[in-house]
Design an enzyme around this catalytic site. Structure first.
Site, PDB file in Angstrom:
ATOM      1  CG  HIS A  17      -0.768  11.245  13.774  1.00 52.47           C
ATOM      2  ND1 HIS A  17      -2.035  11.297  14.310  1.00 52.47           N
ATOM      3  CD2 HIS A  17      -0.847  10.375  12.735  1.00 52.47           C
ATOM      4  CE1 HIS A  17      -2.837  10.511  13.614  1.00 52.47           C
ATOM      5  NE2 HIS A  17      -2.140   9.919  12.667  1.00 52.47           N
ATOM      6  NE  ARG A  91      -0.713   2.743  13.046  1.00 53.04           N
ATOM      7  CZ  ARG A  91      -1.956   3.166  12.932  1.00 53.04           C
ATOM      8  NH1 ARG A  91      -2.558   3.696  13.971  1.00 53.04           N
ATOM      9  NH2 ARG A  91      -2.619   3.055  11.798  1.00 53.04           N
TER      10      ARG A  91
HETATM   11  O1  PNS Z   1      -4.057   9.070   8.210  1.00 51.93           O
HETATM   12  P1  PNS Z   1      -4.575   8.267   7.059  1.00 51.93           P
HETATM   13  O2  PNS Z   1      -6.081   8.289   7.032  1.00 51.93           O
HETATM   14  O3  PNS Z   1      -4.024   6.865   7.038  1.00 51.93           O
HETATM   15  O4  PNS Z   1      -4.036   8.986   5.730  1.00 51.93           O
HETATM   16  C1  PNS Z   1      -4.439   8.525   4.467  1.00 51.93           C
HETATM   17  C2  PNS Z   1      -4.350   9.664   3.451  1.00 51.93           C
HETATM   18  C3  PNS Z   1      -5.259  10.809   3.879  1.00 51.93           C
HETATM   19  C4  PNS Z   1      -2.919  10.156   3.343  1.00 51.93           C
HETATM   20  C5  PNS Z   1      -4.818   9.085   2.071  1.00 51.93           C
HETATM   21  O5  PNS Z   1      -6.147   8.670   2.155  1.00 51.93           O
HETATM   22  C6  PNS Z   1      -4.663  10.114   0.953  1.00 51.93           C
HETATM   23  O6  PNS Z   1      -3.586  10.272   0.403  1.00 51.93           O
HETATM   24  N1  PNS Z   1      -5.757  10.842   0.656  1.00 51.93           N
HETATM   25  C7  PNS Z   1      -5.747  11.887  -0.359  1.00 51.93           C
HETATM   26  C8  PNS Z   1      -6.365  11.410  -1.673  1.00 51.93           C
HETATM   27  C9  PNS Z   1      -5.394  10.517  -2.440  1.00 51.93           C
HETATM   28  O7  PNS Z   1      -4.338  10.932  -2.858  1.00 51.93           O
HETATM   29  N2  PNS Z   1      -5.818   9.265  -2.608  1.00 51.93           N
HETATM   30  C10 PNS Z   1      -5.046   8.255  -3.322  1.00 51.93           C
HETATM   31  C11 PNS Z   1      -4.273   7.374  -2.366  1.00 51.93           C
HETATM   32  S1  PNS Z   1      -3.473   6.106  -3.250  1.00 51.93           S
END
Ligand code: PNS
Length: 162
Positions: A17, A91
């Site tokens: 990250h 990745r």
């Molecule tokens: O590190 P991650 O878990 O792969 O990140 C995923 C994350 C947190 C960016 C994704 O789950 C997200 O955007 N969550 C916020 C809620 C949202 O917008 N959901 C719709 C995604 S299409």
């Protein structure tokens, strides 16, 4: 001013990250590391507030990087900026399908929002927070995987907070 948002669950933030955040900070004027809730990931190791605090300790030396959190949709959060770009690391293997789907959905909700991907550095291609959590539960050496500022905290939490 160009603005990038690096969203994620960061449970915890890994060197993979951090590599993406650092490279993003070279490209954009301002970078927001955004700690978010991922509905697909249950039983987090750290609370959102703990993650924010840990990331702040890691990125404080980057002048154009800030840390924030939001408990709604990413596409809604991004509306507060004029031309925001979501930047995520990609990745090898499983990331593409998920990330492609999220990028499409985010663009549908907020057409002003672009998503860009940085290919993960070769060294971190197979690194994930979940692997780190597992290693930590065995008390493994995490210096190749985590920013040094948070290693002790992750090990302590993984050993049951002792
Ligand atoms: O590190 P991650 O878990 O792969 O990140 C995923 C994350 C947190 C960016 C994704 O789950 C997200 O955007 N969550 C916020 C809620 C949202 O917008 N959901 C719709 C995604 S299409």
């Amino acid at each position: 001013m160009s603005i990038a948002i690096c969203p994620g669950s960061f449970d915890p933030m890994t060197l993979g990250h951090l590599n993406i955040v650092r490279r993003t900070a070279h490209i954009f004027d301002r970078v927001v590391v955004l700690v978010m809730y991922n509905a697909n990931k249950s039983r987090p190791m750290f609370s959102i507030d703990e993650r924010v605090e840990m990331i702040k300790r890691v990125v404080w030396q980057y002048e154009n990087v800030e840390v924030d959190t939001y408990d709604g949709l990413l596409a809604e959060y991004a509306k507060r900026f004029e031309s925001p770009v979501i930047v995520k690391g990609l990745r090898a293997g499983t990331d593409f399908e998920n990330e492609f789907q999220m990028a499409q959905i985010n663009k549908t909700i907020n057409p002003n929002l672009e998503t860009m991907f940085l290919t993960s550095s070769q060294k971190y291609t197979f690194l994930s927070s979940s692997v780190v959590r597992e290693l930590a539960s065995y008390g493994a050496d995490l210096s190749e995987f985590l920013p040094r500022e948070i290693i002790d905290e992750v090990l302590t939490k993984a050993q049951g907070g002792k």
